[in-house]
Design a protein around this motif. Structure first.
Motif, PDB file in Angstrom:
ATOM      1  N   HIS A  57      36.840  39.617  59.252  1.00 54.50           N
ATOM      2  CA  HIS A  57      36.294  39.108  57.993  1.00 54.50           C
ATOM      3  C   HIS A  57      36.482  40.132  56.872  1.00 54.50           C
ATOM      4  CE1 HIS A  57      33.902  36.543  55.441  1.00 54.50           C
ATOM      5  NE2 HIS A  57      33.190  37.586  55.100  1.00 54.50           N
ATOM      6  N   GLU A  58      36.245  41.403  57.180  1.00 56.52           N
ATOM      7  CA  GLU A  58      36.446  42.463  56.181  1.00 56.52           C
ATOM      8  C   GLU A  58      37.910  42.511  55.751  1.00 56.52           C
ATOM      9  OE1 GLU A  58      35.043  46.283  57.476  1.00 56.52           O
ATOM     10  OE2 GLU A  58      33.069  45.501  57.998  1.00 56.52           O
ATOM     11  N   GLU A  59      38.806  42.419  56.734  1.00 56.87           N
ATOM     12  CA  GLU A  59      40.241  42.441  56.437  1.00 56.87           C
ATOM     13  C   GLU A  59      40.604  41.242  55.548  1.00 56.87           C
ATOM     14  OE1 GLU A  59      44.488  42.371  58.843  1.00 56.87           O
ATOM     15  OE2 GLU A  59      42.659  42.887  59.934  1.00 56.87           O
ATOM     16  N   TYR A  60      40.037  40.094  55.859  1.00 57.08           N
ATOM     17  CA  TYR A  60      40.266  38.882  55.071  1.00 57.08           C
ATOM     18  C   TYR A  60      39.817  39.101  53.625  1.00 57.08           C
ATOM     19  CZ  TYR A  60      39.112  34.295  53.136  1.00 57.08           C
ATOM     20  OH  TYR A  60      38.978  33.218  52.320  1.00 57.08           O
ATOM     21  N   GLU A  61      38.621  39.688  53.459  1.00 57.34           N
ATOM     22  CA  GLU A  61      38.098  39.929  52.114  1.00 57.34           C
ATOM     23  C   GLU A  61      39.026  40.855  51.329  1.00 57.34           C
ATOM     24  OE1 GLU A  61      35.427  38.661  50.531  1.00 57.34           O
ATOM     25  OE2 GLU A  61      34.917  37.398  52.242  1.00 57.34           O
ATOM     26  N   CYS A  62      39.506  41.924  51.979  1.00 57.37           N
ATOM     27  CA  CYS A  62      40.415  42.862  51.307  1.00 57.37           C
ATOM     28  C   CYS A  62      41.707  42.167  50.898  1.00 57.37           C
ATOM     29  CB  CYS A  62      40.736  44.050  52.213  1.00 57.37           C
ATOM     30  SG  CYS A  62      39.357  45.177  52.452  1.00 57.37           S
ATOM     31  N   LEU A  63      42.251  41.358  51.793  1.00 55.32           N
ATOM     32  CA  LEU A  63      43.494  40.651  51.489  1.00 55.32           C
ATOM     33  C   LEU A  63      43.293  39.635  50.362  1.00 55.32           C
ATOM     34  CD1 LEU A  63      44.909  40.116  55.088  1.00 55.32           C
ATOM     35  CD2 LEU A  63      45.824  41.624  53.325  1.00 55.32           C
ATOM     36  N   GLU A  64      42.135  39.009  50.329  1.00 55.67           N
ATOM     37  CA  GLU A  64      41.835  38.066  49.242  1.00 55.67           C
ATOM     38  C   GLU A  64      41.800  38.808  47.900  1.00 55.67           C
ATOM     39  OE1 GLU A  64      41.187  34.691  48.709  1.00 55.67           O
ATOM     40  OE2 GLU A  64      42.054  34.407  50.692  1.00 55.67           O
ATOM     41  N   GLN A  65      41.159  39.976  47.873  1.00 58.48           N
ATOM     42  CA  GLN A  65      41.093  40.767  46.634  1.00 58.48           C
ATOM     43  C   GLN A  65      42.491  41.201  46.195  1.00 58.48           C
ATOM     44  OE1 GLN A  65      38.417  44.041  47.318  1.00 58.48           O
ATOM     45  NE2 GLN A  65      36.589  42.794  47.044  1.00 58.48           N
ATOM     46  N   GLU A  66      43.282  41.677  47.163  1.00 57.07           N
ATOM     47  CA  GLU A  66      44.642  42.112  46.844  1.00 57.07           C
ATOM     48  C   GLU A  66      45.462  40.932  46.319  1.00 57.07           C
ATOM     49  OE1 GLU A  66      48.466  44.352  48.925  1.00 57.07           O
ATOM     50  OE2 GLU A  66      46.740  43.797  50.159  1.00 57.07           O
ATOM     51  N   ASN A  67      45.302  39.783  46.945  1.00 60.00           N
ATOM     52  CA  ASN A  67      46.015  38.581  46.527  1.00 60.00           C
ATOM     53  C   ASN A  67      45.645  38.209  45.092  1.00 60.00           C
ATOM     54  OD1 ASN A  67      47.497  36.244  46.514  1.00 60.00           O
ATOM     55  ND2 ASN A  67      46.486  35.317  48.263  1.00 60.00           N
ATOM     56  N   THR A  68      44.352  38.267  44.779  1.00 53.73           N
ATOM     57  CA  THR A  68      43.889  37.954  43.428  1.00 53.73           C
ATOM     58  C   THR A  68      44.496  38.915  42.409  1.00 53.73           C
ATOM     59  OG1 THR A  68      41.821  37.072  44.294  1.00 53.73           O
ATOM     60  CG2 THR A  68      41.824  37.710  41.979  1.00 53.73           C
ATOM     61  N   MET A  69      44.496  40.213  42.738  1.00 54.64           N
ATOM     62  CA  MET A  69      45.065  41.211  41.823  1.00 54.64           C
ATOM     63  C   MET A  69      46.561  40.970  41.621  1.00 54.64           C
ATOM     64  SD  MET A  69      42.999  44.719  42.988  1.00 54.64           S
ATOM     65  CE  MET A  69      44.535  45.470  43.338  1.00 54.64           C
ATOM     66  N   LEU A  70      47.269  40.666  42.712  1.00 53.19           N
ATOM     67  CA  LEU A  70      48.711  40.433  42.600  1.00 53.19           C
ATOM     68  C   LEU A  70      49.009  39.174  41.782  1.00 53.19           C
ATOM     69  CD1 LEU A  70      49.837  41.368  46.219  1.00 53.19           C
ATOM     70  CD2 LEU A  70      50.327  42.633  44.120  1.00 53.19           C
ATOM     71  N   ARG A  71      48.178  38.145  41.941  1.00 51.28           N
ATOM     72  CA  ARG A  71      48.378  36.925  41.142  1.00 51.28           C
ATOM     73  C   ARG A  71      48.150  37.210  39.652  1.00 51.28           C
ATOM     74  NH1 ARG A  71      48.928  32.245  44.098  1.00 51.28           N
ATOM     75  NH2 ARG A  71      48.381  32.428  46.295  1.00 51.28           N
ATOM     76  N   LYS A  72      47.158  38.042  39.344  1.00 50.86           N
ATOM     77  CA  LYS A  72      46.927  38.416  37.946  1.00 50.86           C
ATOM     78  C   LYS A  72      48.126  39.193  37.404  1.00 50.86           C
ATOM     79  CE  LYS A  72      41.872  38.595  38.011  1.00 50.86           C
ATOM     80  NZ  LYS A  72      40.697  39.472  37.963  1.00 50.86           N
ATOM     81  N   GLU A  73      48.642  40.105  38.219  1.00 55.70           N
ATOM     82  CA  GLU A  73      49.800  40.896  37.792  1.00 55.70           C
ATOM     83  C   GLU A  73      51.011  39.987  37.566  1.00 55.70           C
ATOM     84  OE1 GLU A  73      52.472  44.766  39.160  1.00 55.70           O
ATOM     85  OE2 GLU A  73      50.752  44.157  40.380  1.00 55.70           O
ATOM     86  N   ILE A  74      51.204  39.009  38.445  1.00 59.50           N
ATOM     87  CA  ILE A  74      52.307  38.057  38.272  1.00 59.50           C
ATOM     88  C   ILE A  74      52.137  37.311  36.946  1.00 59.50           C
ATOM     89  CG2 ILE A  74      53.251  35.858  39.112  1.00 59.50           C
ATOM     90  CD1 ILE A  74      52.788  36.928  41.966  1.00 59.50           C
ATOM     91  N   GLY A  75      50.907  36.895  36.657  1.00 58.37           N
ATOM     92  CA  GLY A  75      50.637  36.203  35.391  1.00 58.37           C
ATOM     93  C   GLY A  75      50.972  37.070  34.190  1.00 58.37           C
ATOM     94  N   LYS A  76      50.552  38.337  34.229  1.00 53.65           N
ATOM     95  CA  LYS A  76      50.829  39.257  33.116  1.00 53.65           C
ATOM     96  C   LYS A  76      52.332  39.475  32.952  1.00 53.65           C
ATOM     97  CE  LYS A  76      46.542  41.927  33.406  1.00 53.65           C
ATOM     98  NZ  LYS A  76      45.951  43.211  33.803  1.00 53.65           N
ATOM     99  N   LEU A  77      53.022  39.694  34.087  1.00 54.33           N
ATOM    100  CA  LEU A  77      54.462  39.934  34.015  1.00 54.33           C
ATOM    101  C   LEU A  77      55.216  38.695  33.541  1.00 54.33           C
ATOM    102  CD1 LEU A  77      54.930  42.064  37.264  1.00 54.33           C
ATOM    103  CD2 LEU A  77      55.076  42.861  34.898  1.00 54.33           C
ATOM    104  N   THR A  78      54.757  37.530  33.962  1.00 52.26           N
ATOM    105  CA  THR A  78      55.387  36.283  33.516  1.00 52.26           C
ATOM    106  C   THR A  78      55.213  36.122  32.003  1.00 52.26           C
ATOM    107  OG1 THR A  78      54.952  35.266  35.666  1.00 52.26           O
ATOM    108  CG2 THR A  78      55.417  33.774  33.843  1.00 52.26           C
ATOM    109  N   GLU A  79      54.017  36.433  31.521  1.00 50.77           N
ATOM    110  CA  GLU A  79      53.753  36.360  30.085  1.00 50.77           C
ATOM    111  C   GLU A  79      54.601  37.382  29.330  1.00 50.77           C
ATOM    112  OE1 GLU A  79      52.435  35.152  26.485  1.00 50.77           O
ATOM    113  OE2 GLU A  79      52.202  34.128  28.420  1.00 50.77           O
ATOM    114  N   GLU A  80      54.727  38.585  29.879  1.00 49.39           N
ATOM    115  CA  GLU A  80      55.555  39.616  29.241  1.00 49.39           C
ATOM    116  C   GLU A  80      57.015  39.179  29.199  1.00 49.39           C
ATOM    117  OE1 GLU A  80      56.647  44.390  29.652  1.00 49.39           O
ATOM    118  OE2 GLU A  80      55.377  43.441  31.158  1.00 49.39           O
ATOM    119  N   LEU A  81      57.505  38.581  30.282  1.00 47.84           N
ATOM    120  CA  LEU A  81      58.876  38.076  30.334  1.00 47.84           C
ATOM    121  C   LEU A  81      59.090  36.998  29.272  1.00 47.84           C
ATOM    122  CD1 LEU A  81      61.682  37.851  31.681  1.00 47.84           C
ATOM    123  CD2 LEU A  81      60.658  36.208  33.268  1.00 47.84           C
TER     124      LEU A  81
END
Length: 119
Positions: A57-81
């Motif tokens: 469950h802890e591993e799942y929570e960490c992966l969910e947080q990382e996934n959320t951060m990466l999705r935000k980064e993808i959004g920012k990079l897409t907007e920058e592009l």
């Protein structure tokens, strides 16, 4: 004399059938020790299973947080592009280098990567 069979119990008690020889005190002790050992082993197994589930469950929570951060980064990079592509498109409309017909002649340019590599 007529003997009626004993009434059936609705409980889950185990009754010793009449043809089984009663156990000795040593057998009873052995049975008690075995049950206790089994009970402790079952507790240990359940605890280990719970710990494993908690870790997952802890591993799942960490992966969910990382996934959320990466999705935000993808959004920012897409907007920058998108922004940079728009800026390039606007620049190309007025760039004097692109508007001059002489600039469409192919001129060999040095490879910027090759100049960084050791010889």
């Amino acid at each position: 004399l007529c003997l009626a069979p004993p009434p059936l119990s609705s409980g889950h008690r185990h009754h010793t059938p009449p043809n089984v020889i009663p156990q000795s005190p040593e057998d009873d002790d052995r049975k008690v020790r075995r049950r206790e050992k089994n009970r402790v082993a079952a507790q240990r197994s359940r605890k280990k299973q719970t710990q494993k589930a908690d870790k997952l469950h802890e591993e799942y929570e960490c992966l969910e947080q990382e996934n959320t951060m990466l999705r935000k980064e993808i959004g920012k990079l897409t907007e920058e592009l998108r922004h940079l592509s728009e800026a390039l498109k606007e620049h190309e409309k007025m760039c004097p280098l692109l508007l001059c017909p002489m600039n469409f002649v192919q001129v060999p340019r040095p490879d910027p990567v090759a100049s960084c590599l050791p010889r």
